[in-house]
Design an enzyme around this catalytic site. Structure first.
Site, PDB file in Angstrom:
ATOM      1  N   ASP A   9     -46.916 -31.838   7.948  1.00 45.68           N
ATOM      2  CA  ASP A   9     -45.930 -32.907   7.769  1.00 45.68           C
ATOM      3  C   ASP A   9     -46.668 -34.238   7.708  1.00 45.68           C
ATOM      4  O   ASP A   9     -47.818 -34.344   8.136  1.00 45.68           O
ATOM      5  CB  ASP A   9     -44.932 -32.910   8.947  1.00 45.68           C
ATOM      6  CG  ASP A   9     -43.831 -33.950   8.773  1.00 45.68           C
ATOM      7  OD1 ASP A   9     -43.341 -34.107   7.642  1.00 45.68           O
ATOM      8  OD2 ASP A   9     -43.454 -34.614   9.755  1.00 45.68           O
ATOM      9  N   SER A  10     -45.965 -35.255   7.215  1.00 44.81           N
ATOM     10  CA  SER A  10     -46.575 -36.587   7.174  1.00 44.81           C
ATOM     11  C   SER A  10     -46.665 -37.187   8.581  1.00 44.81           C
ATOM     12  O   SER A  10     -47.394 -38.139   8.795  1.00 44.81           O
ATOM     13  CB  SER A  10     -45.755 -37.513   6.275  1.00 44.81           C
ATOM     14  OG  SER A  10     -44.423 -37.591   6.748  1.00 44.81           O
ATOM     15  N   CYS A  72     -42.141 -30.972   5.465  1.00 45.19           N
ATOM     16  CA  CYS A  72     -41.894 -32.366   5.090  1.00 45.19           C
ATOM     17  C   CYS A  72     -41.018 -32.332   3.849  1.00 45.19           C
ATOM     18  O   CYS A  72     -41.412 -31.748   2.837  1.00 45.19           O
ATOM     19  CB  CYS A  72     -43.236 -33.037   4.799  1.00 45.19           C
ATOM     20  SG  CYS A  72     -43.115 -34.696   4.116  1.00 45.19           S
ATOM     21  N   GLU A 149     -36.972 -42.344  15.878  1.00 43.78           N
ATOM     22  CA  GLU A 149     -38.321 -42.598  16.421  1.00 43.78           C
ATOM     23  C   GLU A 149     -38.291 -43.615  17.565  1.00 43.78           C
ATOM     24  O   GLU A 149     -39.182 -43.644  18.401  1.00 43.78           O
ATOM     25  CB  GLU A 149     -39.272 -43.025  15.300  1.00 43.78           C
ATOM     26  CG  GLU A 149     -39.542 -41.861  14.351  1.00 43.78           C
ATOM     27  CD  GLU A 149     -40.719 -42.064  13.408  1.00 43.78           C
ATOM     28  OE1 GLU A 149     -41.271 -43.179  13.345  1.00 43.78           O
ATOM     29  OE2 GLU A 149     -41.086 -41.083  12.718  1.00 43.78           O
ATOM     30  N   CYS A 184     -33.586 -33.843   6.291  1.00 49.22           N
ATOM     31  CA  CYS A 184     -34.713 -34.594   6.861  1.00 49.22           C
ATOM     32  C   CYS A 184     -35.032 -33.980   8.210  1.00 49.22           C
ATOM     33  O   CYS A 184     -34.116 -33.678   8.987  1.00 49.22           O
ATOM     34  CB  CYS A 184     -34.338 -36.066   7.021  1.00 49.22           C
ATOM     35  SG  CYS A 184     -35.549 -37.023   7.972  1.00 49.22           S
ATOM     36  N   HIS A 186     -36.172 -35.211  10.848  1.00 46.53           N
ATOM     37  CA  HIS A 186     -35.829 -36.011  12.038  1.00 46.53           C
ATOM     38  C   HIS A 186     -34.393 -35.734  12.491  1.00 46.53           C
ATOM     39  O   HIS A 186     -34.065 -35.939  13.657  1.00 46.53           O
ATOM     40  CB  HIS A 186     -35.944 -37.516  11.732  1.00 46.53           C
ATOM     41  CG  HIS A 186     -37.340 -38.046  11.749  1.00 46.53           C
ATOM     42  ND1 HIS A 186     -38.318 -37.598  10.898  1.00 46.53           N
ATOM     43  CD2 HIS A 186     -37.930 -39.011  12.529  1.00 46.53           C
ATOM     44  CE1 HIS A 186     -39.448 -38.266  11.144  1.00 46.53           C
ATOM     45  NE2 HIS A 186     -39.231 -39.115  12.124  1.00 46.53           N
TER      46      HIS A 186
END
Length: 268
Positions: A9-10, A72, A149, A184, A186
């Site tokens: 993943d990034s 990702c 985040e 996504c 997240h």
């Protein structure tokens, strides 16, 4: 011999895919690569994302990965075929499994997809769903990643932002959509809150969970990695930026402490 699975993943989001993989295939050896020095990928060109993805794939193969999971959405959307061409092992992305699960879950044949700007503008989910004869509406939700985040997964501000995005996504004649596809990595952290915000009767499909189940099916059909059931997976982490920051931020994504982290420099 147990299966060695590389997860790329990034940054941090792919840890939700790793968390789901641990539930489905607890006995594997996991190698996680987070390209934290070069995130976000969303603002990069297709060529750049493909180059970074191919470098990560080669690195994970050198570490012994026998199967690669591109955890990702941006890299899957923009560069899955290039990464597959560069790798000498099987490569799975997060988009096809998510689309497949959403198609199985919808009764109205209409799905709302939320994701980052880059994933949504690639229309990768829309294409994957259209191939399965499902109509979809895509909605970019750029504010959600920074809020996650920040650790604001249950914050009233995040709930208000999600309400606005989803109100627009399910509005204007798309109210019969009965699945929300989280495009996504997240977003699984927002699931409890999203359940409260979506219209009644809407099911949530999480591409992280869907990908883990697809990997599980693949290994079952190949009958690989089931010879030695060990209760605990082994995990090694490789990052291109601060290991300390990765440990701190990554713990909320993985849901457990992150231990074995190595800082690496990928040569451009």
């Amino acid at each position: 011999m147990r299966q060695s699975i590389g997860v790329f993943d990034s940054g941090f989001g792919g840890l939700t895919v790793l968390k789901a993989l641990l539930e489905v295939i607890p006995e594997a050896e996991y190698l996680y690569f987070g390209d934290t020095a070069r995130l976000p990928y969303g603002s990069k060109s297709v060529e750049t994302v493909a180059r970074y993805g191919c470098e990560a794939a080669r690195f994970l193969e050198q570490q012994g990965a026998e199967l690669l999971v591109i955890a990702c959405n941006t890299a899957t959307a923009l560069a899955l075929e290039q990464i597959r061409a560069a790798a000498s092992v099987k490569v799975l992305g997060v988009i096809e499994p998510g689309a497949q699960r959403a198609a199985e879950a919808t009764k109205s044949r209409r799905v709302v997809v939320i994701g980052t700007e880059a994933t949504i503008s690639s229309h990768a989910y829309q294409k994957a769903l259209a191939a399965l004869k499902i109509e979809s509406r895509e909605k970019a939700c750029p504010l959600l990643v920074p809020l996650v985040e920040e650790g604001w997964v249950e914050h009233p501000v995040t709930e208000q932002v999600a309400k606005i995005y989803l109100g627009e996504a399910f509005g204007d004649g798309f109210g019969s959509a009965d699945v929300l596809l989280l495009g996504c990595t997240h977003y699984p952290l927002l699931k409890p809150m999203l359940h409260r915000v979506v219209p009644e009767g809407v099911a949530l499909v999480d591409s992280a969970e869907s990908t883990a189940l697809a990997v599980g099916e693949l290994l079952k059909s190949a009958e690989v990695g089931h010879a030695s059931k060990r209760p605990e997976a082994s995990m090694r982490f490789f990052v291109t930026d601060s290991a300390e920051k990765f440990r701190r931020l990554g713990t909320q994504f993985l849901g457990q402490e992150i231990k074995d982290i190595t800082h690496v420099d990928l040569k451009e």
